[in-house]
Design a protein around this motif. Sequence first.
Motif, PDB file in Angstrom:
ATOM      1  N   VAL A   1      -8.244 -75.166  40.982  1.00  0.00           N
ATOM      2  CA  VAL A   1      -9.707 -74.992  41.580  1.00  0.00           C
ATOM      3  C   VAL A   1      -8.727 -73.962  42.900  1.00  0.00           C
ATOM      4  CG1 VAL A   1     -10.008 -77.231  41.420  1.00  0.00           C
ATOM      5  CG2 VAL A   1      -9.196 -77.161  43.601  1.00  0.00           C
ATOM      6  N   TYR A   2     -10.041 -73.680  43.314  1.00  0.00           N
ATOM      7  CA  TYR A   2      -9.786 -72.463  44.267  1.00  0.00           C
ATOM      8  C   TYR A   2     -10.334 -73.871  45.796  1.00  0.00           C
ATOM      9  CZ  TYR A   2     -11.540 -68.785  41.590  1.00  0.00           C
ATOM     10  OH  TYR A   2     -12.036 -67.479  40.820  1.00  0.00           O
ATOM     11  N   VAL A   3      -9.342 -73.296  46.975  1.00  0.00           N
ATOM     12  CA  VAL A   3      -9.368 -74.011  47.778  1.00  0.00           C
ATOM     13  C   VAL A   3      -8.775 -73.249  49.084  1.00  0.00           C
ATOM     14  CG1 VAL A   3      -7.952 -76.567  46.688  1.00  0.00           C
ATOM     15  CG2 VAL A   3      -6.769 -74.089  47.661  1.00  0.00           C
ATOM     16  N   LEU A   4     -10.343 -73.653  50.815  1.00  0.00           N
ATOM     17  CA  LEU A   4      -9.848 -73.674  52.091  1.00  0.00           C
ATOM     18  C   LEU A   4      -9.078 -74.244  52.620  1.00  0.00           C
ATOM     19  CD1 LEU A   4     -10.547 -71.598  53.889  1.00  0.00           C
ATOM     20  CD2 LEU A   4     -12.836 -72.597  54.042  1.00  0.00           C
TER      21      LEU A   4
ATOM     22  N   ILE B   1      -6.470 -71.037  65.571  1.00  0.00           N
ATOM     23  CA  ILE B   1      -7.408 -71.451  64.229  1.00  0.00           C
ATOM     24  C   ILE B   1      -6.862 -70.751  63.289  1.00  0.00           C
ATOM     25  CG2 ILE B   1      -9.148 -72.213  63.206  1.00  0.00           C
ATOM     26  CD1 ILE B   1      -8.672 -73.728  65.954  1.00  0.00           C
ATOM     27  N   ASN B   2      -6.053 -71.494  61.952  1.00  0.00           N
ATOM     28  CA  ASN B   2      -5.655 -70.624  61.371  1.00  0.00           C
ATOM     29  C   ASN B   2      -6.360 -71.704  59.807  1.00  0.00           C
ATOM     30  OD1 ASN B   2      -4.353 -73.287  60.334  1.00  0.00           O
ATOM     31  ND2 ASN B   2      -2.644 -73.007  61.934  1.00  0.00           N
ATOM     32  N   ALA B   3      -6.036 -70.504  59.123  1.00  0.00           N
ATOM     33  CA  ALA B   3      -6.752 -70.616  57.625  1.00  0.00           C
ATOM     34  C   ALA B   3      -6.250 -70.301  56.609  1.00  0.00           C
ATOM     35  CB  ALA B   3      -8.500 -70.382  57.446  1.00  0.00           C
ATOM     36  N   ASP B   4      -6.920 -70.589  55.461  1.00  0.00           N
ATOM     37  CA  ASP B   4      -5.967 -69.678  53.953  1.00  0.00           C
ATOM     38  C   ASP B   4      -6.923 -70.186  52.660  1.00  0.00           C
ATOM     39  OD1 ASP B   4      -4.010 -71.715  51.956  1.00  0.00           O
ATOM     40  OD2 ASP B   4      -3.341 -72.602  54.275  1.00  0.00           O
ATOM     41  N   TYR B   5      -6.697 -69.478  51.809  1.00  0.00           N
ATOM     42  CA  TYR B   5      -7.836 -69.178  50.894  1.00  0.00           C
ATOM     43  C   TYR B   5      -7.184 -69.045  49.250  1.00  0.00           C
ATOM     44  CZ  TYR B   5     -11.995 -68.757  47.921  1.00  0.00           C
ATOM     45  OH  TYR B   5     -12.815 -68.467  46.820  1.00  0.00           O
ATOM     46  N   ARG B   6      -7.581 -69.850  48.435  1.00  0.00           N
ATOM     47  CA  ARG B   6      -7.134 -69.671  47.141  1.00  0.00           C
ATOM     48  C   ARG B   6      -7.167 -68.988  46.450  1.00  0.00           C
ATOM     49  NH1 ARG B   6      -4.609 -74.028  42.984  1.00  0.00           N
ATOM     50  NH2 ARG B   6      -3.039 -73.097  41.840  1.00  0.00           N
ATOM     51  N   TYR B   7      -6.872 -67.557  46.498  1.00  0.00           N
ATOM     52  CA  TYR B   7      -7.758 -66.575  45.560  1.00  0.00           C
ATOM     53  C   TYR B   7      -7.313 -66.336  44.277  1.00  0.00           C
ATOM     54  CZ  TYR B   7      -8.976 -61.673  43.730  1.00  0.00           C
ATOM     55  OH  TYR B   7      -9.243 -60.575  43.617  1.00  0.00           O
ATOM     56  N   ASN B   8      -5.804 -66.844  43.734  1.00  0.00           N
ATOM     57  CA  ASN B   8      -6.210 -66.817  42.291  1.00  0.00           C
ATOM     58  C   ASN B   8      -4.415 -68.228  42.262  1.00  0.00           C
ATOM     59  OD1 ASN B   8      -3.131 -66.057  42.942  1.00  0.00           O
ATOM     60  ND2 ASN B   8      -4.341 -63.304  42.080  1.00  0.00           N
ATOM     61  N   LYS B   9      -3.802 -68.400  41.267  1.00  0.00           N
ATOM     62  CA  LYS B   9      -2.967 -69.048  40.577  1.00  0.00           C
ATOM     63  C   LYS B   9      -1.213 -69.223  41.977  1.00  0.00           C
ATOM     64  CE  LYS B   9      -4.153 -70.220  36.103  1.00  0.00           C
ATOM     65  NZ  LYS B   9      -3.395 -71.716  36.396  1.00  0.00           N
ATOM     66  N   LYS B  10      -1.265 -67.821  42.842  1.00  0.00           N
ATOM     67  CA  LYS B  10      -0.169 -67.670  43.100  1.00  0.00           C
ATOM     68  C   LYS B  10      -0.548 -67.242  44.859  1.00  0.00           C
ATOM     69  CE  LYS B  10       2.816 -68.927  40.516  1.00  0.00           C
ATOM     70  NZ  LYS B  10       3.959 -70.465  41.055  1.00  0.00           N
ATOM     71  N   TRP B  11      -1.616 -66.919  45.342  1.00  0.00           N
ATOM     72  CA  TRP B  11      -1.783 -65.453  45.867  1.00  0.00           C
ATOM     73  C   TRP B  11      -2.573 -66.577  46.888  1.00  0.00           C
ATOM     74  CZ3 TRP B  11       1.269 -62.288  47.602  1.00  0.00           C
ATOM     75  CH2 TRP B  11       2.304 -61.517  47.526  1.00  0.00           C
TER      76      TRP B  11
ATOM     77  N   VAL C   1      -0.610 -78.203  61.376  1.00  0.00           N
ATOM     78  CA  VAL C   1      -1.777 -78.919  60.193  1.00  0.00           C
ATOM     79  C   VAL C   1      -2.724 -78.767  60.360  1.00  0.00           C
ATOM     80  CG1 VAL C   1      -2.652 -80.219  62.633  1.00  0.00           C
ATOM     81  CG2 VAL C   1      -2.594 -82.110  61.004  1.00  0.00           C
ATOM     82  N   SER C   2      -3.613 -78.891  58.091  1.00  0.00           N
ATOM     83  CA  SER C   2      -4.401 -78.670  58.321  1.00  0.00           C
ATOM     84  C   SER C   2      -5.342 -79.483  57.247  1.00  0.00           C
ATOM     85  CB  SER C   2      -4.562 -76.904  57.177  1.00  0.00           C
ATOM     86  OG  SER C   2      -2.955 -77.066  56.718  1.00  0.00           O
ATOM     87  N   TYR C   3      -6.313 -78.986  57.360  1.00  0.00           N
ATOM     88  CA  TYR C   3      -7.101 -79.888  55.890  1.00  0.00           C
ATOM     89  C   TYR C   3      -7.812 -79.237  55.204  1.00  0.00           C
ATOM     90  CZ  TYR C   3     -10.830 -83.484  53.845  1.00  0.00           C
ATOM     91  OH  TYR C   3     -11.402 -83.475  53.363  1.00  0.00           O
ATOM     92  N   MET C   4      -7.853 -79.599  54.519  1.00  0.00           N
ATOM     93  CA  MET C   4      -8.114 -78.953  52.844  1.00  0.00           C
ATOM     94  C   MET C   4      -8.901 -78.471  52.162  1.00  0.00           C
ATOM     95  SD  MET C   4      -6.483 -78.478  49.026  1.00  0.00           S
ATOM     96  CE  MET C   4      -7.265 -80.018  47.945  1.00  0.00           C
ATOM     97  N   ILE C   5     -10.499 -77.983  51.683  1.00  0.00           N
ATOM     98  CA  ILE C   5     -11.549 -78.133  51.441  1.00  0.00           C
ATOM     99  C   ILE C   5     -11.623 -77.909  49.937  1.00  0.00           C
ATOM    100  CG2 ILE C   5     -13.948 -77.393  51.901  1.00  0.00           C
ATOM    101  CD1 ILE C   5     -13.648 -77.452  54.512  1.00  0.00           C
ATOM    102  N   PRO C   6     -11.974 -78.339  49.346  1.00  0.00           N
ATOM    103  CA  PRO C   6     -11.784 -77.872  47.575  1.00  0.00           C
ATOM    104  C   PRO C   6     -13.029 -77.272  46.533  1.00  0.00           C
ATOM    105  CG  PRO C   6     -12.055 -80.226  47.737  1.00  0.00           C
ATOM    106  CD  PRO C   6     -11.426 -79.413  49.450  1.00  0.00           C
ATOM    107  N   PHE C   7     -12.866 -76.248  45.934  1.00  0.00           N
ATOM    108  CA  PHE C   7     -13.955 -75.983  45.643  1.00  0.00           C
ATOM    109  C   PHE C   7     -13.490 -76.278  44.115  1.00  0.00           C
ATOM    110  CE2 PHE C   7     -13.964 -74.107  49.505  1.00  0.00           C
ATOM    111  CZ  PHE C   7     -15.352 -74.052  49.628  1.00  0.00           C
ATOM    112  N   LYS C   8     -15.040 -76.906  43.411  1.00  0.00           N
ATOM    113  CA  LYS C   8     -14.311 -76.843  41.603  1.00  0.00           C
ATOM    114  C   LYS C   8     -14.399 -76.213  40.598  1.00  0.00           C
ATOM    115  CE  LYS C   8     -12.505 -80.985  42.804  1.00  0.00           C
ATOM    116  NZ  LYS C   8     -11.700 -81.835  42.487  1.00  0.00           N
ATOM    117  N   LYS C   9     -13.601 -74.862  40.793  1.00  0.00           N
ATOM    118  CA  LYS C   9     -13.700 -73.544  39.816  1.00  0.00           C
ATOM    119  C   LYS C   9     -12.522 -73.692  39.569  1.00  0.00           C
ATOM    120  CE  LYS C   9     -17.379 -71.086  42.536  1.00  0.00           C
ATOM    121  NZ  LYS C   9     -17.926 -69.807  42.645  1.00  0.00           N
ATOM    122  N   LYS C  10     -12.784 -73.794  37.986  1.00  0.00           N
ATOM    123  CA  LYS C  10     -11.150 -73.245  37.258  1.00  0.00           C
ATOM    124  C   LYS C  10     -11.079 -71.307  37.281  1.00  0.00           C
ATOM    125  CE  LYS C  10     -11.343 -76.625  33.176  1.00  0.00           C
ATOM    126  NZ  LYS C  10     -11.224 -76.517  31.788  1.00  0.00           N
ATOM    127  N   PHE C  11      -9.900 -71.206  36.831  1.00  0.00           N
ATOM    128  CA  PHE C  11      -9.030 -69.469  37.558  1.00  0.00           C
ATOM    129  C   PHE C  11      -9.665 -69.764  35.488  1.00  0.00           C
ATOM    130  CE2 PHE C  11      -7.895 -69.533  41.413  1.00  0.00           C
ATOM    131  CZ  PHE C  11      -6.817 -70.819  41.414  1.00  0.00           C
TER     132      PHE C  11
END
Length: 226
Positions: A30-33, A56-66, A216-226
């Motif tokens: 899934v994509y995650v923020l 304030i920091n953030a990361d967004y899962r672009y694909n399986k590794k990045w 410390v961070s909180y993950m917001i998942p988006f239910k999408k397959k790559f």
Amino acid sequence: MRTFSFIISLILGCTNVFAQDVPQKIYPDVYVLRIGTDLVKASRNFWDKNYTGFEINADYRYNKKWYIAAEAGFEDRFKEDDQLTYTTSGMFLKIGADKNFHQNWLDMDNLIYVGGRYGLSYHNQTLHSYRVNTGNAYFDEEMQYPNLKTTGLMAHWLELVVGIKAEVANNLYIGMNVRLKGLVYQTQPEGFENLYYPGFDQKYSGNIGVGFGYTVSYMIPFKKKF
């Protein structure tokens, strides 16, 4: 005998149909923020009377590794030593990417990563006081109090980041990282030299800086397959 064979065939056929109808549990990628903060900067507001700041920091899962990553914040730091006293205050922004080298199981999203950042700050410097060498061994160095303030200063730098992030509760992550930083551009204050930059921290010889952080961070998942 024929009746027994018919019953066995019927049971096996029903079993196959039932197995096909039972839904299989899938753990999709899934994509995650993730959104969080730096615990070092946050806690420093309480134990360091000469510091005010946040990140304030953030990361967004672009694909399986990045992962696309960004950090932004504000710092105000008063520094006093035997030779000079100054204050630095301003904002900073960092953008970049991280590559995850950890092989997760099932629906886990932990990270062991290496990444890079492009950072910039917009800040002010105030030189409160400094000592002047009189050149006479019989007299003490003179202390000057110019209270010279320079506004609109900028700095640009690059960072190499190595870190980890691990889930400690449902969608809650704790992380740590170390950074090697190098200045690529800066504007100098009048009659003074930049020694501290918001987001970069203290500068050492050769325009090099180092740092570490706990997040410390909180993950917001988006239910999408790559």
